[in-house]
Design a protein around this motif. Structure first.
Motif, PDB file in Angstrom:
ATOM      1  N   UNK A  17      50.439  23.385 -55.723  1.00  0.00           N
ATOM      2  CA  UNK A  17      50.748  21.962 -55.531  1.00  0.00           C
ATOM      3  C   UNK A  17      51.142  21.719 -54.078  1.00  0.00           C
ATOM      4  N   UNK A  18      51.959  22.610 -53.525  1.00  0.00           N
ATOM      5  CA  UNK A  18      52.372  22.449 -52.132  1.00  0.00           C
ATOM      6  C   UNK A  18      51.216  22.697 -51.170  1.00  0.00           C
ATOM      7  N   UNK A  19      50.326  23.606 -51.531  1.00  0.00           N
ATOM      8  CA  UNK A  19      49.133  23.809 -50.698  1.00  0.00           C
ATOM      9  C   UNK A  19      48.292  22.545 -50.669  1.00  0.00           C
ATOM     10  N   UNK A  20      48.098  21.935 -51.819  1.00  0.00           N
ATOM     11  CA  UNK A  20      47.314  20.691 -51.897  1.00  0.00           C
ATOM     12  C   UNK A  20      48.015  19.571 -51.140  1.00  0.00           C
ATOM     13  N   UNK A  21      49.340  19.495 -51.262  1.00  0.00           N
ATOM     14  CA  UNK A  21      50.103  18.479 -50.527  1.00  0.00           C
ATOM     15  C   UNK A  21      49.895  18.646 -49.032  1.00  0.00           C
ATOM     16  N   UNK A  22      49.882  19.883 -48.569  1.00  0.00           N
ATOM     17  CA  UNK A  22      49.677  20.154 -47.152  1.00  0.00           C
ATOM     18  C   UNK A  22      48.280  19.717 -46.697  1.00  0.00           C
ATOM     19  N   UNK A  23      47.286  19.960 -47.534  1.00  0.00           N
ATOM     20  CA  UNK A  23      45.916  19.546 -47.202  1.00  0.00           C
ATOM     21  C   UNK A  23      45.816  18.029 -47.109  1.00  0.00           C
ATOM     22  N   UNK A  24      46.400  17.336 -48.076  1.00  0.00           N
ATOM     23  CA  UNK A  24      46.354  15.869 -48.072  1.00  0.00           C
ATOM     24  C   UNK A  24      47.135  15.337 -46.875  1.00  0.00           C
ATOM     25  N   UNK A  25      48.282  15.945 -46.592  1.00  0.00           N
ATOM     26  CA  UNK A  25      49.098  15.531 -45.451  1.00  0.00           C
ATOM     27  C   UNK A  25      48.277  15.601 -44.155  1.00  0.00           C
ATOM     28  N   UNK A  26      47.568  16.702 -43.965  1.00  0.00           N
ATOM     29  CA  UNK A  26      46.762  16.857 -42.745  1.00  0.00           C
ATOM     30  C   UNK A  26      45.675  15.799 -42.651  1.00  0.00           C
ATOM     31  N   UNK A  27      45.113  15.401 -43.802  1.00  0.00           N
ATOM     32  CA  UNK A  27      44.090  14.343 -43.789  1.00  0.00           C
ATOM     33  C   UNK A  27      44.708  12.982 -43.464  1.00  0.00           C
ATOM     34  N   UNK A  28      45.905  12.726 -43.985  1.00  0.00           N
ATOM     35  CA  UNK A  28      46.558  11.442 -43.740  1.00  0.00           C
ATOM     36  C   UNK A  28      47.104  11.326 -42.317  1.00  0.00           C
ATOM     37  N   UNK A  29      47.475  12.445 -41.726  1.00  0.00           N
ATOM     38  CA  UNK A  29      48.040  12.467 -40.373  1.00  0.00           C
ATOM     39  C   UNK A  29      46.901  12.335 -39.356  1.00  0.00           C
ATOM     40  N   UNK A  30      46.432  11.108 -39.186  1.00  0.00           N
ATOM     41  CA  UNK A  30      45.236  10.855 -38.379  1.00  0.00           C
ATOM     42  C   UNK A  30      45.390  11.251 -36.921  1.00  0.00           C
ATOM     43  N   UNK A  31      46.568  11.034 -36.333  1.00  0.00           N
ATOM     44  CA  UNK A  31      46.745  11.377 -34.912  1.00  0.00           C
ATOM     45  C   UNK A  31      47.274  12.798 -34.709  1.00  0.00           C
ATOM     46  N   UNK A  32      47.423  13.536 -35.810  1.00  0.00           N
ATOM     47  CA  UNK A  32      47.810  14.958 -35.785  1.00  0.00           C
ATOM     48  C   UNK A  32      49.122  15.216 -35.045  1.00  0.00           C
ATOM     49  N   UNK A  81      55.091  14.693 -53.476  1.00  0.00           N
ATOM     50  CA  UNK A  81      53.966  15.163 -54.295  1.00  0.00           C
ATOM     51  C   UNK A  81      54.479  16.046 -55.429  1.00  0.00           C
ATOM     52  N   UNK A  82      55.408  16.931 -55.134  1.00  0.00           N
ATOM     53  CA  UNK A  82      55.969  17.809 -56.168  1.00  0.00           C
ATOM     54  C   UNK A  82      56.645  16.994 -57.261  1.00  0.00           C
ATOM     55  N   UNK A  83      57.380  15.955 -56.875  1.00  0.00           N
ATOM     56  CA  UNK A  83      58.039  15.093 -57.859  1.00  0.00           C
ATOM     57  C   UNK A  83      57.015  14.392 -58.741  1.00  0.00           C
ATOM     58  N   UNK A  84      55.913  13.940 -58.144  1.00  0.00           N
ATOM     59  CA  UNK A  84      54.876  13.265 -58.933  1.00  0.00           C
ATOM     60  C   UNK A  84      54.219  14.246 -59.897  1.00  0.00           C
ATOM     61  N   UNK A  85      53.942  15.478 -59.451  1.00  0.00           N
ATOM     62  CA  UNK A  85      53.352  16.476 -60.325  1.00  0.00           C
ATOM     63  C   UNK A  85      54.299  16.816 -61.471  1.00  0.00           C
ATOM     64  N   UNK A  86      55.577  16.936 -61.179  1.00  0.00           N
ATOM     65  CA  UNK A  86      56.571  17.221 -62.213  1.00  0.00           C
ATOM     66  C   UNK A  86      56.612  16.084 -63.234  1.00  0.00           C
ATOM     67  N   UNK A  87      56.553  14.846 -62.757  1.00  0.00           N
ATOM     68  CA  UNK A  87      56.577  13.696 -63.661  1.00  0.00           C
ATOM     69  C   UNK A  87      55.342  13.683 -64.557  1.00  0.00           C
ATOM     70  N   UNK A  88      54.168  13.987 -64.001  1.00  0.00           N
ATOM     71  CA  UNK A  88      52.952  14.024 -64.811  1.00  0.00           C
ATOM     72  C   UNK A  88      53.061  15.102 -65.883  1.00  0.00           C
ATOM     73  N   UNK A  89      53.536  16.281 -65.523  1.00  0.00           N
ATOM     74  CA  UNK A  89      53.704  17.360 -66.481  1.00  0.00           C
ATOM     75  C   UNK A  89      54.726  16.980 -67.550  1.00  0.00           C
ATOM     76  N   UNK A  90      55.828  16.370 -67.144  1.00  0.00           N
ATOM     77  CA  UNK A  90      56.865  15.955 -68.099  1.00  0.00           C
ATOM     78  C   UNK A  90      56.316  14.942 -69.092  1.00  0.00           C
ATOM     79  N   UNK A  91      55.542  13.980 -68.610  1.00  0.00           N
ATOM     80  CA  UNK A  91      54.961  12.972 -69.502  1.00  0.00           C
ATOM     81  C   UNK A  91      54.010  13.622 -70.495  1.00  0.00           C
ATOM     82  N   UNK A  92      53.231  14.600 -70.046  1.00  0.00           N
ATOM     83  CA  UNK A  92      52.306  15.299 -70.929  1.00  0.00           C
ATOM     84  C   UNK A  92      53.069  16.054 -72.015  1.00  0.00           C
ATOM     85  N   UNK A  93      54.124  16.766 -71.631  1.00  0.00           N
ATOM     86  CA  UNK A  93      54.926  17.524 -72.584  1.00  0.00           C
ATOM     87  C   UNK A  93      55.566  16.573 -73.601  1.00  0.00           C
ATOM     88  N   UNK A  94      56.099  15.451 -73.133  1.00  0.00           N
ATOM     89  CA  UNK A  94      56.696  14.478 -74.052  1.00  0.00           C
ATOM     90  C   UNK A  94      55.666  13.939 -75.038  1.00  0.00           C
TER      91      UNK A  94
END
Length: 127
Positions: A17-32, A81-94
């Motif tokens: 999840x953190x690896x994916x967050x890092x990839x998305x972050x790099x894409x969003x950070x347009x001016x690097x 991103x981690x909080x959103x992933x945790x929330x999605x997993x929690x909703x699925x478990x519920x």
């Protein structure tokens, strides 16, 4: 997934999840520059097909900007991103717990599909 840290006998845990967050972050950070501005966040969301206004982007960024510098750094973004992933997993478990507690014949079709999906995943994991 684990990797060995150079010069260390102990493995470093690499969270996908953190690896994916890092990839998305790099894409969003347009001016690097190592941080995401409101404009970069807004443009990135629009590029991904999310219908978001600049005001909504600003409100979201302010709520996640822990150091209140007007930007999201990688740590702030990864936490979000981690909080959103945790929330999605929690909703699925519920949802699965709710289905298990219901009597047979009282399932909503969407709940049944989710339950069936869950059973299939468990069966695949045990094969």
């Amino acid at each position: 997934m684990m990797r060995r840290r150079a010069g260390s006998p102990l493995p470093t845990i690499v969270d996908p999840v953190l690896q994916r967050a890092s990839q998305v972050f790099r894409k969003l950070d347009l001016d690097k520059d190592g941080q995401i501005s409101v404009e970069e966040f807004y443009q990135g969301c629009r590029d991904m097909g999310l219908q978001i206004t600049l005001d909504q982007a600003n409100t979201f960024l302010k709520s996640k900007d822990k150091d209140q510098n007007g930007f999201l750094d990688l740590k702030e973004f990864a936490t979000c991103v981690s909080q959103m992933e945790y929330m999605k997993l929690s909703m699925f478990v519920l949802r699965v717990q709710r289905i298990k507690n219901q009597e047979v014949g009282h399932h909503h079709p969407a709940d049944y599909l989710s339950h069936q999906y869950f059973k299939d995943k468990v069966q695949l994991a045990t094969v």
